[in-house]
Scaffold this motif. Structure first.
Motif, PDB file in Angstrom:
ATOM      1  N   GLY A 167       0.837  -1.197   0.000  1.00 25.76           N
ATOM      2  CA  GLY A 167       0.000   0.000   0.000  1.00 25.76           C
ATOM      3  C   GLY A 167       0.870   1.244   0.000  1.00 25.76           C
ATOM      4  O   GLY A 167       2.012   1.226   0.468  1.00 25.76           O
ATOM      5  N   THR A 209      -4.009   0.840  -2.769  1.00 27.56           N
ATOM      6  CA  THR A 209      -3.704  -0.567  -2.578  1.00 27.56           C
ATOM      7  C   THR A 209      -4.707  -1.427  -3.337  1.00 27.56           C
ATOM      8  O   THR A 209      -5.814  -0.980  -3.639  1.00 27.56           O
ATOM      9  N   SER A 260      -5.515  -4.330  -1.941  1.00 28.84           N
ATOM     10  CA  SER A 260      -6.062  -5.185  -0.888  1.00 28.84           C
ATOM     11  C   SER A 260      -7.591  -5.145  -0.907  1.00 28.84           C
ATOM     12  O   SER A 260      -8.186  -4.061  -0.933  1.00 28.84           O
ATOM     13  N   VAL A 290      -9.189   5.058   1.470  1.00 33.91           N
ATOM     14  CA  VAL A 290      -8.678   3.966   0.667  1.00 33.91           C
ATOM     15  C   VAL A 290      -9.075   4.160  -0.793  1.00 33.91           C
ATOM     16  O   VAL A 290     -10.194   4.572  -1.112  1.00 33.91           O
TER      17      VAL A 290
END
Length: 315
Positions: free
Chosen positions: A82, A114, A116, A131
């Motif tokens: 990240g 990121t 993720s 995010v």
């Protein structure tokens, strides 16, 4: 006899051009060189006598900084890198009629980039990194490029709030996702791609301050009308002080010529000098001041890195 020139750019910034005597890396873009002047008749162009600088010129730029690199540990044992980044955009309004310049707007944003699937926003002290999911495996080397999209969007937003009828918007860098903006030009100060054949390149390197090349068209995914001009204060080397300017390919050739002539009478007024700026003359004075202001707005990187570290421990 061989002539030797010293680039006006400070060596710590590389060179204002790439290669020994100019940009040598060939571009893959399909180029049309005849829209304004047939290739066989290319010559330096000066602005017609009736062209005057607009009363208002807006210059927009953005900066970005990596505050920290992170990694995740997923439930299935996989891991994703990240990138916690801060970025800011701002616009300077130059009233040429009054001889005054002011910061017309600035905005800071922070995000965690990121791939993720599970990570959420990260709160680091008083700062929140929203995010921003990226596609693919999210290789760390590719995450840096992910910042450019949100930064461009922020530049579009901040410049839109400052615009008025009849102004000229100068974007520091390629237009990319801003080709739809009216009366807007992209300003590319460092030349690393060779777009023209050698015979037409000689016309570019022969330019003197106050002259531009004819317009050519680049036919890539980021296609545009494009031209070169030379700023005052260059060292005299073939590519010293040469900048490339571009505008939307959706404009007619007549509209592109209008913007090219406007750029020719406007941009030289903002050229920097070597004793004040290590990237003179291409790093325009309002842009240099805007960059300093925006970097200050990003905050202390050491405090943010420390806050990120503590946030990761808590998570």
């Amino acid at each position: 006899m061989t002539r030797l020139f010293v680039d006006t750019w400070a060596a710590s910034y590389g060179a204002s051009f790439e290669g020994g005597d100019g940009p040598t890396s060939p571009s893959t873009a399909k180029v049309e060189t005849d829209p304004e002047v047939p290739a066989g008749d290319w010559h330096p162009i000066v602005a017609p006598a009736g062209v005057h600088t607009p009363d208002l010129v807006l210059l927009v730029d953005g900066v970005q900084r990596v505050d920290g690199t992170l990694s995740t540990e997923e439930d299935d044992g996989t891991s994703f890198p990240g990138l916690a980044a801060s970025y800011a955009a701002g616009v300077v309004r130059c009233d040429l009629a009054r001889g005054a310049a002011e910061l017309a707007g600035a905005q800071v944003a922070r995000a965690l980039f990121t791939a993720s699937p599970s990570v959420g926003d990260v709160t680091a002290g008083q700062v929140r990194y929203a995010v921003h999911k990226v596609d693919g495996s999210g290789e760390l080397s590719k995450l840096h490029a992910s910042v450019q999209g949100p930064l461009t969007a922020l530049e579009v937003e901040i410049s839109g709030t400052a615009r008025t009828d009849g102004d000229l918007l100068v974007v520091d860098g390629p237009l990319r996702g801003r080709r739809h903006l009216p009366r807007t030009i992209g300003y590319i100060k460092k030349q690393d791609k060779q777009y023209l054949p050698p015979a037409l390149t000689l016309v570019v390197t022969a330019l003197i301050p106050g002259q531009r090349s004819p317009i050519f068209k680049q036919g890539t995914a980021w296609g545009c009308w494009s031209w070169y001009l030379r700023l005052p204060g260059a060292s005299g080397a073939p590519w010293s002080g040469i900048v490339r300017v571009e505008c939307s390919p959706d404009l007619s050739i007549e509209q592109a010529v209008e913007l090219a002539n406007l750029s020719l009478v406007t941009l030289p007024r903002f050229a920097s000098t070597s004793y004040k700026d290590p990237r003179a003359p291409q790093n325009l004075i309002p842009i240099a001041g805007l960059e300093r202001r925006l970097r200050a707005l990003l905050g202390d990187p050491r405090l943010l890195h420390r806050a990120l570290t503590l946030a990761a421990v808590r998570l």
